[in-house]
Design a protein around this motif. Structure first.
Motif, short mmCIF file in Angstrom:
data_model
loop_
_atom_site.label_atom_id
_atom_site.label_comp_id
_atom_site.label_asym_id
_atom_site.label_seq_id
_atom_site.Cartn_x
_atom_site.Cartn_y
_atom_site.Cartn_z
N ALA A 1 -8.82 -10.04 1.25
CA ALA A 1 -9.37 -9.61 -0.03
C ALA A 1 -8.63 -8.39 -0.61
N PRO A 2 -8.43 -7.30 0.14
CA PRO A 2 -7.65 -6.18 -0.41
C PRO A 2 -6.21 -6.57 -0.73
N GLN A 3 -5.63 -7.46 0.08
CA GLN A 3 -4.25 -7.88 -0.18
C GLN A 3 -4.16 -8.61 -1.52
N LEU A 4 -5.10 -9.53 -1.78
CA LEU A 4 -5.12 -10.23 -3.07
C LEU A 4 -5.34 -9.24 -4.22
N ALA A 5 -6.28 -8.31 -4.03
CA ALA A 5 -6.59 -7.35 -5.09
C ALA A 5 -5.38 -6.48 -5.41
N ARG A 6 -4.63 -6.06 -4.41
CA ARG A 6 -3.44 -5.23 -4.64
C ARG A 6 -2.36 -6.04 -5.37
N SER A 7 -2.22 -7.30 -5.03
CA SER A 7 -1.22 -8.14 -5.72
C SER A 7 -1.59 -8.32 -7.19
N ILE A 8 -2.87 -8.57 -7.48
CA ILE A 8 -3.31 -8.70 -8.87
C ILE A 8 -3.17 -7.37 -9.59
N CYS A 9 -3.46 -6.27 -8.90
CA CYS A 9 -3.30 -4.93 -9.47
C CYS A 9 -1.84 -4.70 -9.90
N SER B 1 -10.77 0.66 -5.52
CA SER B 1 -11.89 1.46 -5.07
C SER B 1 -13.06 0.53 -4.75
N GLY B 2 -14.07 1.07 -4.06
CA GLY B 2 -15.27 0.29 -3.76
C GLY B 2 -15.62 0.30 -2.29
N PRO B 3 -16.82 -0.19 -1.94
CA PRO B 3 -17.30 -0.16 -0.56
C PRO B 3 -16.42 -0.91 0.43
N LEU B 4 -15.73 -1.96 -0.02
CA LEU B 4 -14.89 -2.72 0.91
C LEU B 4 -13.78 -1.85 1.47
N LEU B 5 -13.27 -0.94 0.65
CA LEU B 5 -12.18 -0.07 1.11
C LEU B 5 -12.71 1.23 1.72
N ASP B 6 -13.84 1.72 1.22
CA ASP B 6 -14.35 3.01 1.66
C ASP B 6 -15.38 2.90 2.76
N GLY B 7 -15.90 1.68 3.01
CA GLY B 7 -16.74 1.43 4.18
C GLY B 7 -18.14 1.98 4.14
N LEU B 8 -18.78 2.04 2.96
CA LEU B 8 -20.14 2.56 2.89
C LEU B 8 -21.18 1.50 2.53
N GLY B 9 -20.83 0.23 2.58
CA GLY B 9 -21.88 -0.73 2.26
C GLY B 9 -21.44 -2.16 2.07
N ALA B 10 -20.27 -2.54 2.53
CA ALA B 10 -19.79 -3.89 2.30
C ALA B 10 -20.56 -4.89 3.16
N LEU B 11 -21.21 -5.85 2.50
CA LEU B 11 -21.84 -6.96 3.21
C LEU B 11 -20.85 -8.10 3.39
N ALA B 12 -19.92 -8.19 2.44
CA ALA B 12 -18.91 -9.25 2.48
C ALA B 12 -17.71 -8.77 1.68
N ALA C 1 -16.72 11.68 -4.87
CA ALA C 1 -17.30 12.85 -4.22
C ALA C 1 -18.33 12.44 -3.17
N GLU C 2 -19.09 11.36 -3.43
CA GLU C 2 -20.08 10.87 -2.46
C GLU C 2 -19.41 10.46 -1.16
N VAL C 3 -18.38 9.62 -1.28
CA VAL C 3 -17.69 9.12 -0.09
C VAL C 3 -17.06 10.28 0.68
N SER C 4 -16.42 11.18 -0.05
CA SER C 4 -15.76 12.32 0.60
C SER C 4 -16.76 13.20 1.33
N LYS C 5 -17.92 13.47 0.71
CA LYS C 5 -18.91 14.36 1.32
C LYS C 5 -19.54 13.72 2.56
N VAL C 6 -19.89 12.43 2.49
CA VAL C 6 -20.50 11.76 3.64
C VAL C 6 -19.54 11.75 4.82
N LYS C 7 -18.28 11.42 4.58
CA LYS C 7 -17.30 11.39 5.67
C LYS C 7 -17.03 12.79 6.22
N GLU C 8 -17.06 13.79 5.36
CA GLU C 8 -16.86 15.16 5.81
C GLU C 8 -18.01 15.60 6.73
#
Length: 463
Positions: free
Chosen positions: A158-166, A188-199, A343-350
């Motif tokens: 999925a990220p590979q396809l998204a980067r190619s389309i990007c 950007s999004g939960p799939l890349l940042d890991g805070l909620g991807a179900l699929a 900022a949310e992702v950065s603060k939670v990981k910090e």
């Protein structure tokens, strides 16, 4: 006089209802016994309290009274649902014990009837099943490992396809609109940042809009027409010295303000009519369709192994603010939404890195539950993250062995925020993250979470 008549009529109605209920409960003891009457009394009391509040005048201007009424409604509904059913009377033939009174001896001259020994009834075979004695901690970890893991093939494809389309979209914008200083697209999004991807089914594509700070300034959200601190306006400045046309973005001005709606409409026309998506899809081994009916700039991607939704967001970064071209619904078209996602992702990981905490684990579980639950899906994302961040300021133990305690504490915090109808942003307390929820949605969410505080397993059942 009219008010007095109304109050008097209400007292009469209440007196009549009380008489009926008293008569009902008095007869219930005779018919149902003490335990049955007690059960009926509990249910009747809860219903009577609901009727009293429904017929009593509401204090429209008193927020504390409304909050108390909302909390009592959830408690009464939970009381009715938790009322046990009265025990069924046991049939005589099912009893294994003999009657207490001895049998009558036969009269003189009366022949005893021979006893007929009947075969004992066959005992039904009950298959033994292993006892389920998992703790909430074990259930949460099991739910995390079994339902929130993204398949490895999808997670990489999925990220590979998204980067190619990007990359293809970036090349098109540079060739089609060389005069517009777009920045480099990024994902950007939960799939890349890991805070909620179900699929692996959704990715955000961020398109930077580069502005000259000397020609543009930000108008705070409180000063905008909607009086919402989360929405900003971007104003064109010094038109007397730098006339219209000096900035390449002046073509998107509406009333001296950079219009998020005008920019979105231009990009929508490009996505729908100008880009050869069939050729790009053939090159990448997939099928790409722009979604015409959506208010968002969205692409649907279908591959043999994954189906992906990509949403394009023009974004402006100025004065330490991250603004998205997402105007509110209505006639206002010049507003930009402030985003705290980075900022949310950065603060939670910090925070997790500082104490080896399980905040990210907790958020993935909560986001997975809310996203798949029909009554709670609007809580997923930023609201849950901000609750966890607020809670982290007072609850220090976020180790993995305390996951169940923190999970229940987040539910309690959510209920308290829903009771008030206000969830302040962690980064700007003037912003209410519940401001776009209706009263019905708040009631439904509050009742569901109020029940889940005492029975968290309700949320872990598969939908």
């Amino acid at each position: 006089m009219a008010e007095f008549t109304r109050q008097r009529g209400k007292r009469q109605e209440d007196g009549g209802l009380g008489s009926v209920l008293d008569l009902l409960l008095a007869n219930a003891r005779l018919v149902l016994g003490v335990s049955g009457a007690a059960v009926l009394a509990v249910a009747t009391l809860a219903v009577k309290r609901l009727i009293d509040r429904a017929t009593s005048p509401r204090d429209e201007g008193d927020p504390k009274a409304e909050q108390k009424t909302l909390e009592e409604s959830w408690q009464d509904l939970a009381l009715i649902k938790a009322t046990p059913k009265p025990p069924k009377k046991q049939r005589r033939e099912d009893l294994s014990e003999p009657l207490l009174s001895p049998a009558r001896p036969p009269a003189p001259g009366e022949a005893r009837k021979p006893k007929v020994c009947s075969a004992p009834p066959e005992t039904p075979r009950v298959e033994s099943s292993p006892l389920c004695c998992l703790t909430l901690q074990e259930k949460l970890l099991s739910h995390y490992s079994s339902q929130l893991a993204v398949p490895e093939v999808q997670a990489s494809l999925a990220p590979q396809l998204a980067r190619s389309i990007c990359a293809q979209l970036q090349n098109f914008l540079r060739s089609k609109c060389p005069e517009l200083p777009f920045g480099s697209l990024f994902l950007s999004g939960p799939l890349l940042d890991g805070l909620g991807a179900l699929a692996a089914d959704h990715v955000n594509l961020m398109l930077p809009v580069v502005l000259d700070a000397a020609l543009w300034s930000l108008i705070p959200g409180e000063d905008t027409v909607v009086r919402n601190p989360q929405y900003w306006m971007i104003k064109r400045t010094d038109l007397e010295y730098f006339p219209r046309g000096r900035s390449p973005w002046d073509r998107f001005i509406v009333g001296r303000y950079l219009s998020s709606n005008a920019l979105n409409e231009t990009l929508r026309k490009m996505l729908v009519a100008s880009i050869n998506w069939p050729a790009i899809g053939s090159l990448l081994g997939c099928v790409i369709h722009p979604v015409v009916a959506s208010q968002e700039l969205k692409l649907e991607v279908k591959h043999d192994q994954v189906e992906l939704s990509i949403t394009l967001f023009p974004v402006v970064e100025m004065e330490d603010k991250v603004l998205l071209a997402v105007p509110p619904e209505g006639l206002v078209e010049n507003l930009w939404l402030e985003s705290f996602y980075r900022a949310e992702v950065s603060k939670v990981k910090e925070l997790d890195a500082g104490d080896s905490g399980a905040r990210q684990h907790c958020l993935r579980i909560l986001n997975g539950i809310c996203k798949s639950h029909p009554a709670l899906h609007k809580l997923s994302g930023s609201p849950l993250t901000h609750v966890v961040l607020h809670l982290s300021a007072t609850s220090w133990d976020w180790a993995e062995e305390s996951l169940a305690d923190r999970f229940q504490q987040v539910l309690e915090e959510l209920v308290s925020y829903l009771e008030e109808g206000v969830l302040p942003s962690y980064f700007n307390h003037k912003i209410n993250l519940f401001c776009e929820l209706s009263e019905e949605e708040i009631d439904e969410m509050g009742f569901m979470l109020y029940r889940a505080i005492s029975e968290p397993e309700l949320l872990l059942k598969e939908k």
